[in-house]
Design an enzyme around this catalytic site. Structure first.
Site, PDB file in Angstrom:
ATOM      1  CD  GLU A  30      38.218  33.540  52.306  1.00 24.85           C
ATOM      2  OE1 GLU A  30      38.370  32.481  52.930  1.00 24.85           O
ATOM      3  OE2 GLU A  30      37.521  33.635  51.274  1.00 24.85           O
ATOM      4  CG  HIS A  40      31.086  35.510  48.165  1.00 24.70           C
ATOM      5  ND1 HIS A  40      30.911  35.134  46.848  1.00 24.70           N
ATOM      6  CD2 HIS A  40      32.425  35.478  48.391  1.00 24.70           C
ATOM      7  CE1 HIS A  40      32.089  34.858  46.310  1.00 24.70           C
ATOM      8  NE2 HIS A  40      33.028  35.080  47.222  1.00 24.70           N
ATOM      9  CG  ASP A  53      28.356  35.200  44.605  1.00 26.87           C
ATOM     10  OD1 ASP A  53      28.364  35.619  45.780  1.00 26.87           O
ATOM     11  OD2 ASP A  53      28.953  34.165  44.243  1.00 26.87           O
ATOM     12  CG  ASN A  73      39.840  39.320  48.374  1.00 25.68           C
ATOM     13  OD1 ASN A  73      39.134  40.290  48.076  1.00 25.68           O
ATOM     14  ND2 ASN A  73      39.550  38.087  48.012  1.00 25.68           N
ATOM     15  CD  GLU A 109      36.364  36.130  46.206  1.00 22.08           C
ATOM     16  OE1 GLU A 109      35.575  35.283  46.663  1.00 22.08           O
ATOM     17  OE2 GLU A 109      37.573  36.145  46.485  1.00 22.08           O
TER      18      GLU A 109
HETATM   19  O1  G2I Z   1      34.032  30.019  47.974  1.00 22.79           O
HETATM   20  C1  G2I Z   1      33.859  31.100  47.124  1.00 22.79           C
HETATM   21  C2  G2I Z   1      35.088  31.978  47.118  1.00 22.79           C
HETATM   22  C3  G2I Z   1      35.259  32.645  48.469  1.00 22.79           C
HETATM   23  N1  G2I Z   1      36.403  33.553  48.452  1.00 22.79           N
HETATM   24  C4  G2I Z   1      37.639  32.997  48.008  1.00 22.79           C
HETATM   25  C5  G2I Z   1      37.497  32.275  46.685  1.00 22.79           C
HETATM   26  O2  G2I Z   1      38.702  31.662  46.327  1.00 22.79           O
HETATM   27  C6  G2I Z   1      36.377  31.247  46.745  1.00 22.79           C
HETATM   28  O3  G2I Z   1      36.310  30.626  45.457  1.00 22.79           O
HETATM   29  C7  G2I Z   1      35.923  29.308  45.435  1.00 22.79           C
HETATM   30  C8  G2I Z   1      35.882  28.792  44.011  1.00 22.79           C
HETATM   31  O4  G2I Z   1      34.976  29.555  43.259  1.00 22.79           O
HETATM   32  C9  G2I Z   1      35.411  27.331  44.035  1.00 22.79           C
HETATM   33  O5  G2I Z   1      35.501  26.790  42.724  1.00 22.79           O
HETATM   34  O6  G2I Z   1      36.786  28.547  46.191  1.00 22.79           O
HETATM   35  C10 G2I Z   1      36.327  27.217  46.331  1.00 22.79           C
HETATM   36  C11 G2I Z   1      37.210  26.470  47.296  1.00 22.79           C
HETATM   37  O7  G2I Z   1      37.320  27.152  48.509  1.00 22.79           O
HETATM   38  C12 G2I Z   1      36.287  26.533  44.965  1.00 22.79           C
HETATM   39  O8  G2I Z   1      35.705  25.257  45.083  1.00 22.79           O
HETATM   40  C13 G2I Z   1      36.554  24.200  44.844  1.00 22.79           C
HETATM   41  C14 G2I Z   1      35.800  22.932  45.178  1.00 22.79           C
HETATM   42  O9  G2I Z   1      35.394  22.997  46.547  1.00 22.79           O
HETATM   43  C15 G2I Z   1      36.692  21.763  44.984  1.00 22.79           C
HETATM   44  O10 G2I Z   1      35.961  20.590  45.231  1.00 22.79           O
HETATM   45  C16 G2I Z   1      37.264  21.769  43.571  1.00 22.79           C
HETATM   46  O11 G2I Z   1      38.216  20.765  43.404  1.00 22.79           O
HETATM   47  O12 G2I Z   1      36.973  24.141  43.495  1.00 22.79           O
HETATM   48  C17 G2I Z   1      37.927  23.127  43.290  1.00 22.79           C
HETATM   49  C18 G2I Z   1      38.497  23.236  41.882  1.00 22.79           C
HETATM   50  O13 G2I Z   1      37.468  23.164  40.945  1.00 22.79           O
END
Ligand code: G2I
Length: 512
Positions: free
Chosen positions: A165, A242, A273, A206, A271
Site C-alpha cells: 500500500e 477488496h 473478497d 501490493n 486479497e
Molecule cells: O484490511 C484488510 C487487508 C487490507 N490489505 C492489507 C492486509 O494486511 C489487510 O489485512 C487485515 C487483516 O485481515 C486484519 O485481521 O489487516 C488488518 C489490520 O490492518 C487486520 O486487522 C487487525 C485488527 O484491526 C486488530 O484489531 C487485530 O489485533 O487484526 C489484528 C490481529 O488480529
C-alpha cells in the site's frame, strides 16, 4: 523454530505436479468439503490452468478443525493475514519473533501449499518504535527487518509483498516513516534488500484499488516501469481486490493486468473478497458471484496472472464487518463453512466456462444491435441508437465492456463532442468519447467509443436502447453514407459493423 524447509519454486505461480498430487492426497485424508458432483478442488481447477488458488488465514482460526480441513484441502496457497507483519515479527527493535508466522508456514508445508509472505514494509501494523526512530535510523531498521525476516523464511515463502500500500488514492506516495526518511527510494531499497536475502523469492508491490485502470494503478504502473528501468529486482504486482458490490467492478481489470504483464511482471490477485451492505439479497449475491467470476476470468485471460488469493475463504473469519460496520457476506463460504453461489461461480470460471478458459479465452458472448435515429445522413450530427445484449450463459460486467461505432469525420474540426441523450440504464452510467483511428481505413478515421461505469448484464439481458449523438466542435456537416458502421435501418437489428470488446478483447463484430 519448528519450520521445515521446503523445496524451492522458481515461480510462485507455477504449482508443481507433485504439489497438486500432494493436495489431492490431502483432500482424501481430511475428507474436504467437495461433493461427489464437484470434480477437483478450487486449487486443482486453477492448477490445471497454470494458476494457484489460495486463501488468507490467521493463527486464531487454525485450531478450528472444520475450518482448517477446508483450508488445507481446497486451497493450494496460503497467506498469513497478520502473523508475518512487522508488529508481530519485530515488536521491539532487534527482538524477532517468528513463532506465529512459523505456524502458518508449517501448516502450508504439511498441506503441500505455497506461502505468500505478507508483508515486510507497510505503514500499518507497524510497531511504535519504528515511527519513533530518528529519520536517519529508519533505513537501517528497515533493511535489518527485511533481511532477518526474509532470511528466516528462505525456502518457505515463495513470494513476498515487500511493500504494501505505497500509494494514496490519487496516486501520490503515501506518507509513512519510510517515505519520510527516504522518499520513494525506500521502495527500491526494500526490494534490493529482500532480493539479497532470498534471491529465489518472487518480490511484489501490493496495493488496493489498483485492480482497474485509474490514477492509483497509473501510479503503480509508473513506479513499476521506473524500477524495472533501474534494474531493481521486482517480480510482480499484487492487486488486493477488496471489492464491494455497491461500488461496481474495477474498470478494465484485464487491460490493467495486461499492461503490467507487458512490463514483464507477474500479476497476482492477493486479497480478493466482495463485500456488500447487509442484509444480503438475491441481487447482491448475483452481483457478488459475477465479480468473483470476472476476477477469475481476468486472471485466466492474462498469462502472467499467476494466481488468486481470497482474503480468507469464509464469512466466519472476515475482516470486513470489523472495518465496515453493516457490511459483510464477502467470502466464498458462509459462516457455517457452506459454499455460497460465489463459490460455484469461481468453480465454473476456473473450469473454463463455455470455452475452457486459458490464455486469451472467450471474452464473453455479446452482440450489438443498432438503429439509425438520424433523419439526415448529411447534417451536422450522427445519432446511433445502440443496444448491447448478453447472448451467453454467464453474467457480463458492463464496466469491462466497450463498444465502437466507426465513422469518418469528413472535413472540418478535428475535435468532437458526444452525448448520451437517453437510456433505460441511465446515461450517467454510460461513458462516450470520439477517438481518432491511428491508421485510418476506408469508412473509418474515427470511432465513437461507448463504455459503462457500472452494471451487470445477466444472461439474455439487454441494456435497452442507448441513444447516442456526436458532432464536430465546429458543427460542420458529415457525409454518413460511406461510414463503416452506418446503416439506414431505423429499427433495431444486429450490427456486425459495430464492434464490442470485453476487457479490450473483441467480443462482437468485425473491425473495419
Ligand atoms: O484490511 C484488510 C487487508 C487490507 N490489505 C492489507 C492486509 O494486511 C489487510 O489485512 C487485515 C487483516 O485481515 C486484519 O485481521 O489487516 C488488518 C489490520 O490492518 C487486520 O486487522 C487487525 C485488527 O484491526 C486488530 O484489531 C487485530 O489485533 O487484526 C489484528 C490481529 O488480529
Amino acid at each position: 523454530m519448528s519450520l521445515v524447509k521446503r523445496c524451492r519454486h522458481s515461480r510462485a505461480g507455477v504449482v508443481p505436479a507433485l504439489l497438486v498430487g500432494a493436495l489431492a492426497l490431502a483432500t482424501t485424508l481430511v475428507g474436504g468439503p467437495a461433493t461427489a458432483a464437484q470434480q477437483g478442488t478450487l486449487h486443482e481447477l486453477a492448477a490445471a490452468q497454470g494458476r494457484y488458488f489460495g486463501s488468507a488465514t490467521d493463527n486464531p482460526e487454525l485450531p478450528d478443525a472444520a475450518y482448517a480441513a477446508i483450508l488445507g484441502s481446497e486451497f493450494g496457497q496460503i497467506t498469513p493475514g497478520n502473523s508475518m507483519k512487522w508488529d508481530t515479527t519485530e515488536p521491539a527493535q532487534g527482538r524477532f519473533d517468528f513463532a506465529k508466522g512459523d505456524v502458518v508456514a508449517d501448516f502450508a508445508q504439511q498441506h503441500g501449499q505455497t506461502v505468500r509472505g505478507h508483508t515486510l514494509v507497510w505503514h500499518s501494523q507497524l510497531p511504535g518504535w519504528v515511527g519513533a526512530l530518528p529519520s536517519a535510523q529508519v533505513e537501517a531498521a528497515m533493511t535489518n527487518h527485511i533481511t532477518e525476516e526474509v532470511t528466516h523464511y528462505r525456502g518457505a515463502v515463495a513470494a513476498w509483498d515487500v511493500v504494501n500500500e505505497p500509494f494514496n488514492e490519487d496516486g501520490t506516495f503515501r506518507t509513512s516513516p519510510f517515505h519520510t526518511a527516504m522518499g520513494s527510494d525506500y521502495i527500491a531499497t526494500a526490494l534490493r534488500t529482500a532480493h539479497a536475502a532470498d534471491p529465489d523469492a518472487r518480490l511484489y508491490l501490493n496495493d488496493y484499488n489498483i485492480e482497474g485502470l485509474g490514477a492509483k494503478s497509473d501510479a503503480m504502473y509508473a513506479l513499476a516501469s521506473e524500477l524495472i528501468a533501474e534494474g531493481v529486482p521486482l517480480d510482480g504486482i499484487g492487486m488486493q481486490a477488496h471489492l464491494a458490490v455497491q461500488y461496481g467492478f474495477p474498470y478494465q481489470m484485464r487491460e490493467n493486468m495486461r499492461r503490467f504483464a507487458d512490463l514483464g511482471l507477474d500479476v497476482a490477485v492477493t486479497e480478493l473478497d466482495v463485500r456488500m451492505r447487509l442484509p444480503a439479497d438475491a441481487a447482491k449475491v448475483t452481483t457478488q458471484s459475477s465479480y468473483y467470476q470476472q476476477v477469475v476470468e481476468a486472471c485466466l485471460a492474462v498469462e502472467r496472472c499467476v494466481g488468486i488469493t481470497v482474503w480468507d475463504y469464509t464469512d466466519k473469519y472476515s475482516w470486513v464487518p470489523g472495518t465496515f460496520p453493516g457490511e459483510g457476506a464477502a467470502n466464498l463460504y458462509d459462516e457455517n463453512l457452506a459454499p455460497k453461489p460465489a463459490h460455484d461461480a469461481v468453480r465454473t470460471a476456473l473450469g473454463g466456462g463455455d470455452d475452457g478458459g486459458g490464455e486469451d479465452g472467450d471474452p464473453g458472448a455479446l452482440k450489438v444491435r443498432y438503429r439509425n435515429s438520424d433523419g439526415s445522413g448529411t447534417d451536422n450530427q450522427i445519432k446511433p441508437g445502440l443496444q448491447l445484449v448478453n447472448t451467453g450463459g454467464t453474467a457480463v460486467s458492463l464496466s469491462s465492456v466497450t463498444v465502437r461505432y466507426w465513422f469518418t469525420g469528413d472535413n472540418g474540426a478535428s475535435a468532437y463532442n458526444s452525448w448520451c441523450d437517453w437510456s433505460p440504464i441511465d446515461c450517467s452510467t454510460v461513458t462516450h468519447r470520439v477517438v481518432a483511428v491511428a491508421t485510418p481505413v476506408a469508412g473509418a478515421d474515427h470511432y465513437l467509443e461507448v463504455g459503462f461505469t457500472t452494471g451487470t448484464l445477466a444472461p439474455g439481458a439487454s441494456t435497452g436502447e442507448i441513444q447516442l449523438r456526436l458532432n464536430k466542435a465546429d458543427w460542420s456537416n458529415f457525409d454518413e453514407s460511406d461510414d463503416y458502421s452506418h446503416d439506414s435501418g431505423t429499427s433495431y437489428a444486429d450490427a456486425a459493423k459495430i464492434t464490442a470488446y470485453v476487457g479490450g478483447e473483441l467480443a462482437w463484430g468485425i473491425e473495419p
